[in-house]
Scaffold this active site. Structure first.
Site, mmCIF file in Angstrom:
data_model
loop_
_atom_site.group_PDB
_atom_site.id
_atom_site.type_symbol
_atom_site.label_atom_id
_atom_site.label_comp_id
_atom_site.label_asym_id
_atom_site.label_seq_id
_atom_site.Cartn_x
_atom_site.Cartn_y
_atom_site.Cartn_z
ATOM 1 N N GLY A 1 45.203 40.363 43.573
ATOM 2 C CA GLY A 1 46.479 40.758 43.105
ATOM 3 C C GLY A 1 47.007 42.082 43.317
ATOM 4 C CB VAL B 1 38.515 44.224 49.112
ATOM 5 C CG1 VAL B 1 37.280 45.087 49.307
ATOM 6 C CG2 VAL B 1 39.092 44.418 47.962
ATOM 7 C CE LYS C 1 38.909 46.574 44.570
ATOM 8 N NZ LYS C 1 38.778 46.249 43.144
ATOM 9 C CG ASP D 1 39.250 39.869 36.090
ATOM 10 O OD1 ASP D 1 39.473 38.419 35.749
ATOM 11 O OD2 ASP D 1 39.558 40.263 37.344
ATOM 12 N N GLY E 1 38.428 40.424 51.282
ATOM 13 C CA GLY E 1 38.959 40.040 50.007
ATOM 14 C C GLY E 1 40.334 40.314 50.016
#
Length: 170
Positions: free
Chosen positions: A21, A25, A40, A133, A18
């Site tokens: 912003g 990842v 991350k 989120d 992934g």
């Protein structure tokens, strides 16, 4: 980091899973334990005033089956790396894109699971956790049909006197 690279003398990088912003990842395998983890990578120079460890500081307090566990934090001059559970499954966004329509009974089960984890977060003591989120791309569905809430990058602890940080967003 590249596939095959060894990170922190413990993890073999397998793939990128992934981009966001806040950073990238990676899927990694712990060399000795042979377990899979998500790493991350957060760039310090792109953070500005944001606290890069907010997500880690929140996750390390929590213990719920629908949340990833934090395993380790590694830091160098340019990056902070947060090692968390790798959650094998698909995002609800990808499931919706594949299927288009989901049966009501299935959606109700997902909603019950989401309500359970949100209830846990909102009743957390001493300060409730506000996720902030909620979207299909941040909800994973495992092979055994269990919901997992991911990406706590903009989550905050509720602070009564801090309306701009914990109430207004989006």
């Amino acid at each position: 980091m590249n596939s095959g690279e060894i990170f922190d003398e413990k993890y073999k990088i397998l793939d990128i899973i992934g981009h966001g912003g806040m950073g990238t990842v990676y899927l990694a395998q712990h060399i000795k334990l042979q377990t899979l983890w998500a790493i991350k990578e957060l760039k310090k120079d792109e953070a500005g005033a944001l606290d890069l460890l907010t997500e880690a500081n929140i996750l390390k307090k929590l213990n719920h089956s629908a949340l990833p566990r934090i395993f380790d934090i590694v830091e160098d001059e340019k990056h902070i790396y947060v090692i968390v559970d790798y959650i094998e499954g698909k995002t609800l966004q990808s499931i919706l894109e594949e299927k288009g329509r989901i049966e009501e009974e299935v959606v109700l089960d997902w909603v019950k699971q989401l309500c359970d984890v949100l209830s846990y977060l909102h009743s957390f003591k001493p300060n409730p956790i506000i996720y902030r989120d909620m979207k299909p791309s941040n909800i994973m569905l495992t092979k055994d049909q269990m919901i997992k809430l991911i990406d706590f990058g903009i989550a905050r602890e509720y602070k009564e006197k801090s309306e701009n940080d914990t109430i207004y967003i989006g």
